[in-house]
Design an enzyme around this catalytic site. Structure first.
Site, PDB file in Angstrom:
ATOM      1  N   GLU A   1       0.831  -1.207   0.000  1.00  0.00           N
ATOM      2  CA  GLU A   1       0.000   0.000   0.000  1.00  0.00           C
ATOM      3  C   GLU A   1       0.864   1.256   0.000  1.00  0.00           C
ATOM      4  O   GLU A   1       1.889   1.314   0.656  1.00  0.00           O
ATOM      5  CB  GLU A   1      -0.937   0.026   1.207  1.00  0.00           C
ATOM      6  CG  GLU A   1      -1.886  -1.160   1.299  1.00  0.00           C
ATOM      7  CD  GLU A   1      -2.844  -1.257   0.123  1.00  0.00           C
ATOM      8  OE1 GLU A   1      -2.947  -0.288  -0.660  1.00  0.00           O
ATOM      9  OE2 GLU A   1      -3.481  -2.318  -0.023  1.00  0.00           O
TER      10      GLU A   1
ATOM     11  N   PHE B   1       1.698   5.600   0.018  1.00  0.00           N
ATOM     12  CA  PHE B   1       1.715   6.726   0.941  1.00  0.00           C
ATOM     13  C   PHE B   1       0.305   7.247   1.249  1.00  0.00           C
ATOM     14  O   PHE B   1      -0.049   7.495   2.402  1.00  0.00           O
ATOM     15  CB  PHE B   1       2.559   7.834   0.304  1.00  0.00           C
ATOM     16  CG  PHE B   1       2.742   9.068   1.135  1.00  0.00           C
ATOM     17  CD1 PHE B   1       3.219   8.994   2.428  1.00  0.00           C
ATOM     18  CD2 PHE B   1       2.483  10.316   0.593  1.00  0.00           C
ATOM     19  CE1 PHE B   1       3.426  10.142   3.182  1.00  0.00           C
ATOM     20  CE2 PHE B   1       2.683  11.470   1.335  1.00  0.00           C
ATOM     21  CZ  PHE B   1       3.149  11.379   2.634  1.00  0.00           C
TER      22      PHE B   1
ATOM     23  N   HIS C   1      -3.454  16.293 -11.557  1.00  0.00           N
ATOM     24  CA  HIS C   1      -2.727  15.106 -11.104  1.00  0.00           C
ATOM     25  C   HIS C   1      -2.942  13.984 -12.103  1.00  0.00           C
ATOM     26  O   HIS C   1      -4.056  13.504 -12.302  1.00  0.00           O
ATOM     27  CB  HIS C   1      -3.166  14.626  -9.720  1.00  0.00           C
ATOM     28  CG  HIS C   1      -2.497  13.332  -9.330  1.00  0.00           C
ATOM     29  ND1 HIS C   1      -3.183  12.227  -8.891  1.00  0.00           N
ATOM     30  CD2 HIS C   1      -1.186  12.970  -9.365  1.00  0.00           C
ATOM     31  CE1 HIS C   1      -2.318  11.246  -8.660  1.00  0.00           C
ATOM     32  NE2 HIS C   1      -1.109  11.661  -8.939  1.00  0.00           N
ATOM     33  N   LEU C   2      -1.860  13.593 -12.725  1.00  0.00           N
ATOM     34  CA  LEU C   2      -1.902  12.552 -13.747  1.00  0.00           C
ATOM     35  C   LEU C   2      -1.183  11.322 -13.216  1.00  0.00           C
ATOM     36  O   LEU C   2       0.032  11.235 -13.272  1.00  0.00           O
ATOM     37  CB  LEU C   2      -1.144  13.036 -14.989  1.00  0.00           C
ATOM     38  CG  LEU C   2      -1.892  13.505 -16.216  1.00  0.00           C
ATOM     39  CD1 LEU C   2      -0.909  13.762 -17.350  1.00  0.00           C
ATOM     40  CD2 LEU C   2      -2.943  12.492 -16.648  1.00  0.00           C
ATOM     41  N   ARG C   3      -1.956  10.380 -12.698  1.00  0.00           N
ATOM     42  CA  ARG C   3      -1.347   9.154 -12.163  1.00  0.00           C
ATOM     43  C   ARG C   3      -1.090   8.226 -13.330  1.00  0.00           C
ATOM     44  O   ARG C   3      -1.999   7.944 -14.121  1.00  0.00           O
ATOM     45  CB  ARG C   3      -2.323   8.555 -11.146  1.00  0.00           C
ATOM     46  CG  ARG C   3      -1.836   7.347 -10.410  1.00  0.00           C
ATOM     47  CD  ARG C   3      -0.843   7.694  -9.330  1.00  0.00           C
ATOM     48  NE  ARG C   3      -0.760   6.577  -8.383  1.00  0.00           N
ATOM     49  CZ  ARG C   3      -0.116   5.439  -8.649  1.00  0.00           C
ATOM     50  NH1 ARG C   3       0.543   5.289  -9.783  1.00  0.00           N
ATOM     51  NH2 ARG C   3      -0.121   4.458  -7.752  1.00  0.00           N
TER      52      ARG C   3
ATOM     53  N   ASP D   1       3.894  18.464  -4.409  1.00  0.00           N
ATOM     54  CA  ASP D   1       2.988  18.416  -5.564  1.00  0.00           C
ATOM     55  C   ASP D   1       1.525  18.568  -5.128  1.00  0.00           C
ATOM     56  O   ASP D   1       0.741  19.288  -5.748  1.00  0.00           O
ATOM     57  CB  ASP D   1       3.143  17.082  -6.310  1.00  0.00           C
ATOM     58  CG  ASP D   1       4.206  17.142  -7.415  1.00  0.00           C
ATOM     59  OD1 ASP D   1       4.641  18.265  -7.759  1.00  0.00           O
ATOM     60  OD2 ASP D   1       4.581  16.073  -7.934  1.00  0.00           O
TER      61      ASP D   1
ATOM     62  N   THR E   1      -5.733   7.529  -4.689  1.00  0.00           N
ATOM     63  CA  THR E   1      -5.747   8.101  -3.336  1.00  0.00           C
ATOM     64  C   THR E   1      -4.906   9.378  -3.288  1.00  0.00           C
ATOM     65  O   THR E   1      -5.154  10.247  -2.459  1.00  0.00           O
ATOM     66  CB  THR E   1      -5.219   7.099  -2.284  1.00  0.00           C
ATOM     67  OG1 THR E   1      -3.935   6.644  -2.689  1.00  0.00           O
ATOM     68  CG2 THR E   1      -6.149   5.924  -2.122  1.00  0.00           C
ATOM     69  N   PHE E   2      -3.946   9.501  -4.176  1.00  0.00           N
ATOM     70  CA  PHE E   2      -3.155  10.731  -4.283  1.00  0.00           C
ATOM     71  C   PHE E   2      -4.083  11.895  -4.635  1.00  0.00           C
ATOM     72  O   PHE E   2      -4.034  12.968  -4.022  1.00  0.00           O
ATOM     73  CB  PHE E   2      -2.066  10.532  -5.355  1.00  0.00           C
ATOM     74  CG  PHE E   2      -1.027  11.624  -5.441  1.00  0.00           C
ATOM     75  CD1 PHE E   2      -1.314  12.865  -5.979  1.00  0.00           C
ATOM     76  CD2 PHE E   2       0.269  11.390  -4.990  1.00  0.00           C
ATOM     77  CE1 PHE E   2      -0.346  13.857  -6.068  1.00  0.00           C
ATOM     78  CE2 PHE E   2       1.246  12.371  -5.078  1.00  0.00           C
ATOM     79  CZ  PHE E   2       0.935  13.608  -5.623  1.00  0.00           C
TER      80      PHE E   2
HETATM   81  N1  LIG Z   1       5.666  13.565  -6.627  1.00  0.00           N
HETATM   82  C1  LIG Z   1       4.662  12.851  -7.100  1.00  0.00           C
HETATM   83  N2  LIG Z   1       4.585  11.557  -6.786  1.00  0.00           N
HETATM   84  C2  LIG Z   1       3.541  10.855  -7.244  1.00  0.00           C
HETATM   85  C3  LIG Z   1       2.543  11.427  -8.056  1.00  0.00           C
HETATM   86  N3  LIG Z   1       1.641  10.478  -8.332  1.00  0.00           N
HETATM   87  C4  LIG Z   1       2.062   9.380  -7.707  1.00  0.00           C
HETATM   88  N4  LIG Z   1       3.213   9.596  -7.058  1.00  0.00           N
HETATM   89  C5  LIG Z   1       4.038   8.664  -6.290  1.00  0.00           C
HETATM   90  O1  LIG Z   1       3.504   7.406  -6.391  1.00  0.00           O
HETATM   91  C6  LIG Z   1       2.900   7.029  -5.194  1.00  0.00           C
HETATM   92  C7  LIG Z   1       1.499   6.669  -5.573  1.00  0.00           C
HETATM   93  O2  LIG Z   1       1.036   5.919  -4.705  1.00  0.00           O
HETATM   94  P1  LIG Z   1      -0.001   6.479  -3.674  1.00  0.00           P
HETATM   95  O3  LIG Z   1      -1.006   7.272  -4.330  1.00  0.00           O
HETATM   96  O4  LIG Z   1       0.630   7.065  -2.522  1.00  0.00           O
HETATM   97  O5  LIG Z   1      -0.364   5.114  -3.293  1.00  0.00           O
HETATM   98  P2  LIG Z   1      -1.660   4.353  -3.413  1.00  0.00           P
HETATM   99  O6  LIG Z   1      -2.250   4.291  -2.070  1.00  0.00           O
HETATM  100  O7  LIG Z   1      -1.327   3.112  -4.114  1.00  0.00           O
HETATM  101  O8  LIG Z   1      -2.505   5.370  -4.242  1.00  0.00           O
HETATM  102  P3  LIG Z   1      -2.995   5.379  -5.668  1.00  0.00           P
HETATM  103  O9  LIG Z   1      -2.302   4.229  -6.259  1.00  0.00           O
HETATM  104  O10 LIG Z   1      -2.649   6.681  -6.337  1.00  0.00           O
HETATM  105  O11 LIG Z   1      -4.442   5.241  -5.421  1.00  0.00           O
HETATM  106  C8  LIG Z   1       2.924   8.252  -4.270  1.00  0.00           C
HETATM  107  O12 LIG Z   1       3.187   7.926  -2.944  1.00  0.00           O
HETATM  108  C9  LIG Z   1       4.054   9.054  -4.841  1.00  0.00           C
HETATM  109  O13 LIG Z   1       5.266   8.669  -4.262  1.00  0.00           O
HETATM  110  C10 LIG Z   1       2.670  12.791  -8.390  1.00  0.00           C
HETATM  111  O14 LIG Z   1       1.854  13.387  -9.082  1.00  0.00           O
HETATM  112  N5  LIG Z   1       3.741  13.458  -7.885  1.00  0.00           N
END
Ligand SMILES: Nc1nc2c(ncn2[C@@H]2O[C@H](COP(=O)(O)OP(=O)(O)OP(=O)(O)O)[C@@H](O)[C@H]2O)c(=O)[nH]1
Ligand SMILES: *[C@@H]1O[C@H](CO)[C@@H](O)[C@H](O)[C@H]1NC(C)=O
Ligand SMILES: *[C@@H]1O[C@H](CO)[C@@H](O)[C@H](O)[C@H]1NC(C)=O
Length: 417
Positions: free
Chosen positions: A42, A44, A280-282, A359, A376-377
């Site tokens: 999981e 951050f 925010h572009l995941r 960010d 979740t980000f």
């Molecule tokens: N700096 C930065 N890091 C990002 C970004 N998107 C994702 N990340 C990185 O990738 C990780 C994405 O995982 P999280 O969103 O935290 O984890 P998760 O709970 O799996 O959440 P999601 O997968 O997004 O639902 C973050 O912790 C960041 O380290 C972004 O736009 N900027």
């Protein structure tokens, strides 16, 4: 089909609490420590949500006893790719403001726990899990039971009988006892077990993501969420960047920020935000599975251009975890894009978590925000904007996939004070 009850050995019970003298308290009035951890894959931002759930449990415990929450150090997260040695045993103070957290519930860093609890020992570890038999549709009920472990226990006994395992990179830490608890329900369902079934002074709930929210979106939820103020040094970096590259300041943006979150109560739709579009572009694992709800880069850029035109904005700030190749393509498709690009030094200083915070902070201050479906980000940005007092229309937006038929937009969770 209703799952049939598998043959399970009889429940093992915890020993009864020690006898008490007439008029004596159940347990001595001492501090008890609640520790927790989350399933390793999981990320951050889901972990931030689990904190809210566990904080709610802590509040319940504190109605009867003096419990303190020990903050699980950050590190070794699946998404965090930069130099490994730097990314373990990270204190919460690197990302969050501890005095702010403490205005909601008493918290201490793991290192403080080591110092004040008398050594690297956790007396009782409960590994939370579901029920092997699942549940029949329409028969959901909250329940908790000590059960045999379903998955192999991630802790093993050493030759002295201590439980060894992953304790956030603290190798000397040991558990004195470990067992599995099947849970189905909200966080506070564990409270009676912690209060009555164990006298351990320190209890760790592993796999705490198995607990649900006591009341998602309620007042307690929001109080805890509001207390999760980003560390000041990261906010300062974000604010400087806003000012320098995006002409965004609190005065001009009408975002009146108060250091003390308990004093911050902004009326909805009073914040204007900086003169830029926040995006925010995941990418990465979100596109590997060819998810239908995530756009191609071309699709995202088309949407961004159309938003810039409608909103009469010229600047777009993009937060993304895209790989280098995709970034290069983005730069071609969207030359006006502004990003926070850390130097190697900044990366070492702030770490992946800190960069994520920066960010998110910048996206949270944009005139208009659009994020990625079920990230979740992105959700954490929604909440931050809700706290800052933005009009929900400017917050609860997401990109649609090109092949998506029914592109439902994110739910508005209204802040409750
Ligand atoms: N700096 C930065 N890091 C990002 C970004 N998107 C994702 N990340 C990185 O990738 C990780 C994405 O995982 P999280 O969103 O935290 O984890 P998760 O709970 O799996 O959440 P999601 O997968 O997004 O639902 C973050 O912790 C960041 O380290 C972004 O736009 N900027
Ligand atoms: C360890 O925990 C189990 C289950 O909670 C309990 O039955 C057992 O007595 C405990 N062992 C010790 C040594 O405390
Ligand atoms: C907790 O203790 C009660 C009373 O002794 C017992 O009925 C119950 O099964 C125990 N729960 C767990 C999860 O061990």
């Amino acid at each position: 089909p209703p799952p049939s009850e598998p043959a399970t050995p009889p429940l093992r019970c915890l020993p009864p609490p020690p006898p008490r003298a007439p008029g004596e308290q159940w347990w001595p009035r001492r501090v008890r420590y609640l520790l927790y951890d989350v399933n390793p894959p999981e990320g951050f931002n889901l972990r931030r949500d689990v904190y809210v759930r566990v904080a709610s449990l802590l509040k319940t415990l504190r109605k009867s006893e003096n419990w303190v929450l020990v903050l699980p150090p950050w590190g070794r997260l699946y998404h965090w790719q930069s130099p490994d040695i730097l990314q373990v045993r990270i204190l919460w103070s690197e990302f969050f403001d501890i005095p702010s957290l403490n205005k909601n519930i008493p918290v201490i860093e793991y290192e403080e726990f080591l110092a004040e609890s008398g050594g690297p020992f956790i007396e009782q570890i409960y590994v939370l899990q579901g029920f092997a038999e699942g549940w029949k549709e329409g028969t959901w009920e909250e329940k908790i039971d000590e059960r045999p472990c379903i998955d192999q226990l991630m802790y093993s006994k050493d030759k002295h009988g201590y439980y060894r395992g992953w304790f956030w990179g603290y190798e000397e830490t040991r558990g004195l006892n470990a067992s599995c608890l099947s849970v189905q329900g909200s966080a506070s369902i564990v409270a009676p077990i912690l209060l009555k079934n164990t006298s351990a002074q320190s209890v760790m709930l592993d796999r705490a993501e198995n607990l649900l929210h006591d009341h998602y979106g309620g007042r307690d939820y929001w109080n805890t969420r509001r207390s999760m103020v980003f560390a000041k040094h990261l906010r300062v970096v974000g604010d400087k960047f806003r000012k320098k590259y995006l002409q965004s300041t609190d005065e001009a943006d009408k975002t009146q920020y108060k250091e003390d979150w308990t004093q911050m109560r902004v009326k909805t739709a009073t914040a204007l935000g900086g003169p830029y579009l926040g995006v925010h572009l995941r990418r990465r694992d979100f596109i590997w599975g060819h998810r239908e709800d995530v756009p191609s880069l071309q699709g995202a850029v088309k949407k961004i251009h159309s938003l810039l035109e409608t909103l009469k904005l010229e600047k777009v700030f993009v937060a993304t975890d895209a790989v280098e190749e995709e970034i290069e393509l983005l730069k071609k498709l969207l030359p006006e894009m502004v990003r926070f690009e850390p130097s190697l030094e900044e990366l070492e200083l702030y770490k992946d978590g800190g960069l994520a915070v920066i960010d998110q902070w910048i996206c949270a201050h944009a005139r208009y925000f659009i994020g990625t479906s079920v990230s979740t980000f992105s959700f954490r940005i929604h909440e931050e904007r809700e706290i800052l007092g933005f009009d929900p229309k400017t917050t609860y937006n997401r990109f649609c996939g090109e092949r998506e038929k029914n592109c439902e937009q994110p739910t508005h969770w209204k802040i409750v004070y």
